[in-house]
Design an enzyme around this catalytic site. Structure first.
Site, PDB file in Angstrom:
ATOM      1  N   HIS A   1       0.859  -1.190   0.000  1.00  0.00           N
ATOM      2  CA  HIS A   1       0.000   0.000   0.000  1.00  0.00           C
ATOM      3  C   HIS A   1       0.897   1.242   0.000  1.00  0.00           C
ATOM      4  O   HIS A   1       2.130   1.122  -0.031  1.00  0.00           O
ATOM      5  CB  HIS A   1      -0.990  -0.034   1.167  1.00  0.00           C
TER       6      HIS A   1
ATOM      7  N   HIS B   1       4.038   1.546   2.278  1.00  0.00           N
ATOM      8  CA  HIS B   1       5.275   0.884   1.838  1.00  0.00           C
ATOM      9  C   HIS B   1       5.940   1.696   0.718  1.00  0.00           C
ATOM     10  O   HIS B   1       7.156   1.883   0.705  1.00  0.00           O
ATOM     11  CB  HIS B   1       4.987  -0.533   1.321  1.00  0.00           C
TER      12      HIS B   1
ATOM     13  N   CYS C   1       3.568 -11.427  19.423  1.00  0.00           N
ATOM     14  CA  CYS C   1       2.573 -10.881  18.479  1.00  0.00           C
ATOM     15  C   CYS C   1       2.973 -11.306  17.069  1.00  0.00           C
ATOM     16  O   CYS C   1       4.052 -10.930  16.594  1.00  0.00           O
ATOM     17  CB  CYS C   1       2.506  -9.356  18.568  1.00  0.00           C
TER      18      CYS C   1
ATOM     19  N   CYS D   1       3.356  -8.359  14.578  1.00  0.00           N
ATOM     20  CA  CYS D   1       4.651  -7.656  14.716  1.00  0.00           C
ATOM     21  C   CYS D   1       5.809  -8.625  14.495  1.00  0.00           C
ATOM     22  O   CYS D   1       6.939  -8.193  14.330  1.00  0.00           O
ATOM     23  CB  CYS D   1       4.846  -7.066  16.101  1.00  0.00           C
TER      24      CYS D   1
ATOM     25  N   CYS E   1      -2.003  -6.728  21.401  1.00  0.00           N
ATOM     26  CA  CYS E   1      -0.869  -5.911  20.965  1.00  0.00           C
ATOM     27  C   CYS E   1      -1.381  -4.480  20.776  1.00  0.00           C
ATOM     28  O   CYS E   1      -2.395  -4.271  20.115  1.00  0.00           O
ATOM     29  CB  CYS E   1      -0.319  -6.472  19.648  1.00  0.00           C
TER      30      CYS E   1
ATOM     31  N   HIS F   1      -1.507  -3.610  16.841  1.00  0.00           N
ATOM     32  CA  HIS F   1      -2.458  -4.292  15.962  1.00  0.00           C
ATOM     33  C   HIS F   1      -3.830  -4.513  16.582  1.00  0.00           C
ATOM     34  O   HIS F   1      -4.770  -4.879  15.882  1.00  0.00           O
ATOM     35  CB  HIS F   1      -1.863  -5.628  15.489  1.00  0.00           C
TER      36      HIS F   1
ATOM     37  N   LYS G   1      -2.482   4.649  11.838  1.00  0.00           N
ATOM     38  CA  LYS G   1      -1.524   4.172  10.834  1.00  0.00           C
ATOM     39  C   LYS G   1      -2.265   3.419   9.744  1.00  0.00           C
ATOM     40  O   LYS G   1      -3.058   2.517  10.029  1.00  0.00           O
ATOM     41  CB  LYS G   1      -0.511   3.248  11.513  1.00  0.00           C
TER      42      LYS G   1
ATOM     43  N   LYS H   1      -3.060  -2.606   5.975  1.00  0.00           N
ATOM     44  CA  LYS H   1      -3.929  -3.565   5.288  1.00  0.00           C
ATOM     45  C   LYS H   1      -4.797  -4.300   6.293  1.00  0.00           C
ATOM     46  O   LYS H   1      -5.963  -4.552   6.060  1.00  0.00           O
ATOM     47  CB  LYS H   1      -3.087  -4.565   4.493  1.00  0.00           C
TER      48      LYS H   1
END
Ligand code: MSP
Length: 539
Positions: A21, A24, A130, A133, A155, A158, A311, A314
């Site tokens: 996305h 990146h 996690c 991560c 986490c 996430h 943030k 996806k």
């Protein structure tokens, strides 16, 4: 090949559990602009990117799709990750995959060597992990879950539950490196940028470092430990090594690969998002110290692209594919927008409205329109031949000074990774040329034969100023600046645009009178329908 050490810049290697996305793409573009800028400074440059293919996350994704992990990775790399590099116009010199033989060999060699030291020992690990991560956590890292995860520890990044691990594996003695790391960061203030990131890492290290598992016994998708085939290298201790395995770490002495390593390592800049700073600024230098390898010069942690204040990701379904934006605005505008509008190091929000507004004012009406007007006037008044300038007026000399100042400011900022200032300096110079055109009124001069000499000077000044814009914007906007280089008729006289040294770009008078100037299509076509421009088309 022997020679000067290359300027070595890297991006993180991206997980192939999903397609890229714009978050990146953002890191890769920053690396690309930096690499191109340094190439134009005449430096040897090595720009590396790639994919991180091992670990639980990728393994489970493949499983969910009922394919073998290797087949999953091959498909994602070929169909999603490599093509996006074309879409965003990346000029990477290499692409490393952690499933490649060269990487696997290097990883095994590295850990084999460390196994012989006091830094690797066998032990029991118990604690939370996690998978998103791919990180061992401690209880204090976790927060209480909400919604369907209420009552569970999740986490904080996430928002998903962690898994409790209990396994016998091999440990890396990270605790042995606290003092050396602190000393390194005290004596090398630029080793972590920006300074807020450095402070965060230093206080983390000061709390004391615990040893950490360097292998996993309950994971099979990874690089097997050379001395214990029942275990694979922990995915981060596999992935971080890409920065050295890609340039020949561990190659036979005297081989071209070994020479490549000599001429390339250490990295000048590791670009990372702030989410993975600790891996790069704590684990990685400790690994390098343990192996007696030099440390990277700078780890630069940039901010996040946010959607709705969070943030972009996806997993939270907020990821936007780069092509959604690039199909609409083009790759140059994409590259320009993200680096110009967000201070590198800080978070930034993306919105179609803001991007459309900047595109229209700075690229279509600013830069693009200036190029169209300038080249059209040389066509109309001088038959497309760049005229010889006469005596320079104060306004001409002021523009020449502004040009010199702009390129100096841009260079100083770009090498500091202050892209917003560097690109802004060029954009402001474009604004200065536009004001010069308005004030000098070449169209009025053209009506009076007595002003023919002045008209020729003004047109020369505008085109010569545009030469510098082409050079200084090339790293950011390779396609449109190449088009401009062609329209100015510069190449036959000055050579390829990519080879124009930025340090020399401010020297006045390089574009020779007589150059063939042509007008082409708009470099940045106006957005037809501003309302439609605010959203991607539904096709
Ligand atoms: N595989 C690890 C990195 C290993 S490097 C030895 C990884 N991969 S990742 O696919 O999750 O990519 C993370 C990187 O992508 C971030 O560090 C950042 O560079 C970039 N970004 C991902 N999402 C982003 C945003 N929303 N905003 C900005 N950058 C983002 O972590």
């Amino acid at each position: 090949m022997t020679g000067d050490k290359a300027f070595y810049v890297t991006t993180p290697i991206y997980y192939v559990n999903d397609a890229p996305h714009i978050g990146h793409a953002y890191t890769t573009i920053a690396g690309d602009v930096l690499a191109r800028w340094h190439r134009q400074r005449g430096e040897a440059v090595w720009f590396l990117t790639g994919t991180d293919e091992h670990g639980t996350k990728v393994e489970r994704t493949a499983e969910d799709h009922n394919v073998e992990p290797q087949a999953w990775c091959d498909t994602l790399v070929e169909e999603a990750w490599k093509p996006v590099l074309e879409t965003i116009d990346a000029s990477n010199d290499d692409f490393i995959r952690t499933t490649s033989g060269r990487h696997r060999d290097g990883v095994q060699r590295f850990w084999e060597q460390l196994k012989g030291t006091q830094y690797v020992y066998e032990g029991d690990y118990e604690g939370p992990y996690c998978v998103d991560c791919e990180e061992f956590k401690v209880a204090a890292d976790l927060i209480d879950g909400t919604g369907k995860f209420a009552g569970e520890k999740v986490c904080p990044i996430h928002g998903r539950p962690v898994e409790m691990l209990s396994e016998t594996n091999w440990f890396f003695k990270l605790s042995a490196f606290s003092d050396r790391l602190l000393e390194h960061y005290a004596t090398n203030p630029n080793a972590i940028e920006p300074q807020s990131a450095r402070n965060e890492v230093v206080s983390f290290i000061k709390q004391g470092l615990d040893d950490i598992s360097m292998s996993r016994s309950s994971v099979s998708w990874g690089v097997p430990l050379p001395w214990d085939e029942t275990q694979v290298v922990y995915v981060w201790f596999d992935a971080l090594l890409n920065y050295v395995t890609a340039i020949g770490y561990g190659a036979r002495e005297g081989s071209p690969e070994a020479e490549k390593f000599q001429n390339t390592w250490p990295a000048n800049v590791h670009l990372v998002g702030k989410d993975i700073l600790r891996f790069h600024a704590v684990f990685w230098p400790a690994m390098l110290m343990a192996a007696d390898l030099p440390l990277p010069e700078t780890v630069f942690a940039h901010g996040w692209l946010l959607v709705g204040g969070e943030k972009m990701s996806k997993s939270k379904l907020t990821g936007i594919a780069p092509s959604q934006i690039i199909d609409h605005f083009g790759s140059d505008a994409f590259r320009y927008y993200f680096l110009r509008s967000i201070q590198f190091g800080s978070d930034g929000s993306f919105s179609w409205e803001d991007m459309s507004a900047r595109y229209t004012s700075e690229l279509a009406n600013g830069f693009g329109n200036l190029v169209s007007r300038a080249t059209a006037m040389v066509g109309r008044y001088c038959d497309g031949v760049l005229p010889e300038p006469g005596a320079y007026s104060n306004a001409d000399l002021a523009l020449q000074d502004a040009m010199m100042a702009a390129i100096e400011r841009a260079d100083a900022a770009m090498v500091q990774l202050d892209f917003a200032t560097g690109i802004g300096a060029v954009e402001e110079f474009v604004g200065a040329i536009n004001i010069y055109v308005t004030e000098q009124e070449p169209w009025a001069l053209a009506k009076d034969p007595a002003s023919a000499d002045r008209l020729r000077t003004v047109l020369y000044v505008i085109c010569e100023a545009l030469r510098v814009v082409a050079v200084a914007h090339h790293a950011t906007m390779p396609k449109s600046t190449l088009a401009l280089w062609g329209r100015l008729g510069a190449e036959p006289h000055l050579g390829p645009l990519g080879e124009q040294p930025v340090q020399d770009a401010g020297r006045w008078g390089q574009l020779p009178p007589g150059a063939a100037v042509t007008k082409g299509d708009a470099l940045f076509p106006r957005l037809e329908d501003p309302a439609a421009a605010e959203k991607p088309s539904s096709e």
